[in-house]
Design an enzyme around this catalytic site. Structure first.
Site, PDB file in Angstrom:
ATOM      1  N   CYS A 174       0.944  -1.198  -0.094  1.00 25.12           N
ATOM      2  CA  CYS A 174      -0.083   0.108  -0.027  1.00 25.12           C
ATOM      3  C   CYS A 174       1.040   1.102  -0.192  1.00 25.12           C
ATOM      4  CB  CYS A 174      -0.879  -0.021   1.391  1.00 25.12           C
ATOM      5  SG  CYS A 174      -1.694  -1.796   1.598  1.00 25.12           S
ATOM      6  N   ALA A 175       1.541   1.540  -1.173  1.00 29.83           N
ATOM      7  CA  ALA A 175       2.708   2.245  -0.965  1.00 29.83           C
ATOM      8  C   ALA A 175       2.569   3.640  -1.184  1.00 29.83           C
ATOM      9  CB  ALA A 175       3.812   1.930  -2.299  1.00 29.83           C
ATOM     10  N   LYS A 228       7.685   5.531   2.468  1.00 28.06           N
ATOM     11  CA  LYS A 228       8.238   4.188   3.116  1.00 28.06           C
ATOM     12  C   LYS A 228       8.860   3.563   1.594  1.00 28.06           C
ATOM     13  CE  LYS A 228       4.687   4.187   6.507  1.00 28.06           C
ATOM     14  NZ  LYS A 228       3.971   5.392   5.920  1.00 28.06           N
ATOM     15  N   ASP A 246       0.026   0.493  -5.183  1.00 31.46           N
ATOM     16  CA  ASP A 246      -1.211   1.068  -4.887  1.00 31.46           C
ATOM     17  C   ASP A 246      -2.536   0.717  -5.512  1.00 31.46           C
ATOM     18  OD1 ASP A 246      -1.530   3.200  -2.370  1.00 31.46           O
ATOM     19  OD2 ASP A 246      -3.180   3.451  -3.793  1.00 31.46           O
ATOM     20  N   ARG A 258      -2.998   7.795  -7.333  1.00 33.70           N
ATOM     21  CA  ARG A 258      -2.114   7.738  -6.237  1.00 33.70           C
ATOM     22  C   ARG A 258      -0.910   7.001  -6.596  1.00 33.70           C
ATOM     23  NH1 ARG A 258      -2.998   8.463  -0.958  1.00 33.70           N
ATOM     24  NH2 ARG A 258      -2.193   6.463  -0.321  1.00 33.70           N
ATOM     25  N   CYS A 301      -1.608   4.144  10.984  1.00 35.00           N
ATOM     26  CA  CYS A 301      -1.603   5.556  11.896  1.00 35.00           C
ATOM     27  C   CYS A 301      -2.560   5.697  12.711  1.00 35.00           C
ATOM     28  CB  CYS A 301      -1.081   6.433  10.897  1.00 35.00           C
ATOM     29  SG  CYS A 301      -2.468   6.728   9.675  1.00 35.00           S
TER      30      CYS A 301
END
Length: 458
Positions: free
Chosen positions: A109-110, A115, A133, A138, A231
């Site tokens: 899920c880059a 990251k 992704d 995106r 997060c």
């Protein structure tokens, strides 16, 4: 900031007497962070070069806090890919996944690439990074950030995890799953996340995260490592997801990655596996960052040959590359000695990483395979922006280095012609303080701008 009542009650249950400190910290500013791109510059050299005042992020050797007032994204060093703007706690996942040279790595899920760019830097131009992704829009931003950072051993895809599994069963040495989540840890940084939380809370995200994790584990080699992060603070999205992994996959174990200033243990509620305490949490009132959770999982067994070994159809060889490109590449060591192959598609030339030469990606939605070297038209080779970002100043003989704080460097980044003393001809590599920005075409005392229009400074 008006927090949802349901959220308040859950956080009070997790923090107890500390809740008042947490609530008070939300009134303050979020920390601003950058991560030095060690693929281009050492941390020590960067600190000597940068004009900005910084202080270290305690849990990442190449992470720094900077002043919000400093316009770091307007500086030529940013456009040279020397650093990436990243929230400090978001630096944890890539730093805690022990990537080694030669690894095959998946960032599932880059986007937008914070990251992924660090994982690629740890590979050091070896192995393979598959950066995925599911959102195509995106993924385009992800590709730009990887190219700006100067990474070439990449495959950028836009697929659902289940679809990727069809191509890469038990293929990867290391996998990062920074999962979509309810974003509780971002409430201070982005208050609009509160409305999103009220519409789609942990109960919506947890099943999606479990589905992503299930596919990721099947793509991980025996002996491989998977880092799961969010997060958010919700145990439903964090520890309870890891508990389900342990229940469904007895071959998976949790590594202890808690060492670090400001880290807290994972939460093992009554009836849950005590090993969950090996996970780490960051709370914004305890550390200089927003909220984050991370767990490093190990898959039992010994690493063997990747299962995905189908021959890749339709690939060209370097023999089809025109003489103009081969002459251009003569002085670039890694273009002469790479372990992959040159692929010619239409008018474009690509450098395909060695690991990608052995697999089929037919039917896979991808944005980039390897490095776009440039285009060849009527016997002329035109190098790409991505190639410029992979080069070092000493690797290309025809270059000019502008001072990073100069008007000329900013004019170049805005797409303007740059007038300089001296005579220039052919393709010129334009640098800022010795670090490449892009190409220009020399015309006596002028550099005709060839900086990629989509990257220009506004």
């Amino acid at each position: 900031m008006k927090l949802p009542e349901k959220y308040v009650q859950e956080i009070k249950a997790l923090l107890g007497e500390e809740y008042g400190e947490y609530e008070k910290c939300l009134e303050g500013r979020s920390a601003c962070g950058l991560r030095v791109n060690n693929a281009k510059i050492s941390t020590e050299e960067f600190l000597k070069l940068t004009p900005f005042s910084m202080s270290p992020v305690p849990w990442v050797e190449n992470g720094f806090y900077y002043n919000e007032e400093d316009a770091l994204t307007k500086h030529p060093h940013y456009h040279a890919g020397l650093y990436y703007i990243q929230e400090p706690s978001a630096m944890i996942p890539a730093s805690r996944l022990p990537v080694e040279h030669g690894d095959k790595v998946l960032d599932l899920c880059a986007a937008p690439g914070g990251k992924a760019t660090e994982l690629a830097a740890k590979l050091g131009g070896t192995g393979l990074l598959v950066a995925n992704d599911i959102s195509n829009s995106r993924a385009k931003g992800l590709l730009k950030n990887l190219e700006m950072a100067g990474h070439r051993n990449i495959l950028v895809t836009s697929e659902a995890p289940k679809q990727l599994l069809n191509y890469f069963p038990e293929y990867f040495d290391k996998i990062l799953v920074d999962a979509p989540c309810s974003g509780e840890g971002m409430f201070r940084r982005d208050p609009s996340m509160i409305k999103s939380y009220e519409e789609k809370g942990p109960e919506i995200y947890a099943p999606l995260q479990q589905e992503i994790l299930s596919a990721a584990i099947k793509m991980l080699k025996p002996g491989g490592m998977l880092l799961y992060s969010t997060c958010t603070f919700s145990t439903l999205e964090n520890e309870k997801n890891i508990q389900k992994v342990l229940d469904d996959n007895p071959e998976m174990e949790i590594a202890d990655i808690r060492k670090g200033d400001g880290f807290s243990d994972g939460i093992a509620e009554p009836g849950m596996d005590e090993r969950l305490s090996r996970c780490l949490r960051i709370w914004p009132h305890r550390a200089g960052g927003e909220g984050h959770f991370a767990a490093l999982l190990l898959k039992a067994g010994s690493a063997g040959t990747s299962k995905s070994n189908r021959s890749r159809e339709g690939s060209s060889s370097q023999g089809k590359a025109e003489a103009s490109f081969l002459a251009f590449a003569e002085d670039i060591p890694w273009l002469r000695e790479h372990d992959g192959k040159i692929d010619v598609r239409d008018e474009n030339l690509y450098l395909i990483p060695g690991p990608l030469c052995d697999i089929s990606i037919r039917g896979l939605r991808f944005l980039r395979t390897g490095l776009l070297l440039g285009t060849q038209k009527k016997g002329r080779f035109e190098p790409s922006q991505a190639l410029a970002m992979c080069l070092r100043q000493e690797e290309y003989p025809n270059c000019v280095s502008l001072a990073g704080d100069s008007i000329e460097a900013r004019k170049y980044l805005k797409g303007e012609t740059v007038q300089l003393p001296g005579m220039y001809s052919g393709w010129v590599l334009v640098c800022a303080d010795g670090y490449p920005l892009g190409w220009a075409k020399g015309m006596q005392g002028a550099l005709k701008n060839k900086y990629y229009p989509g990257w220009r400074m506004q």
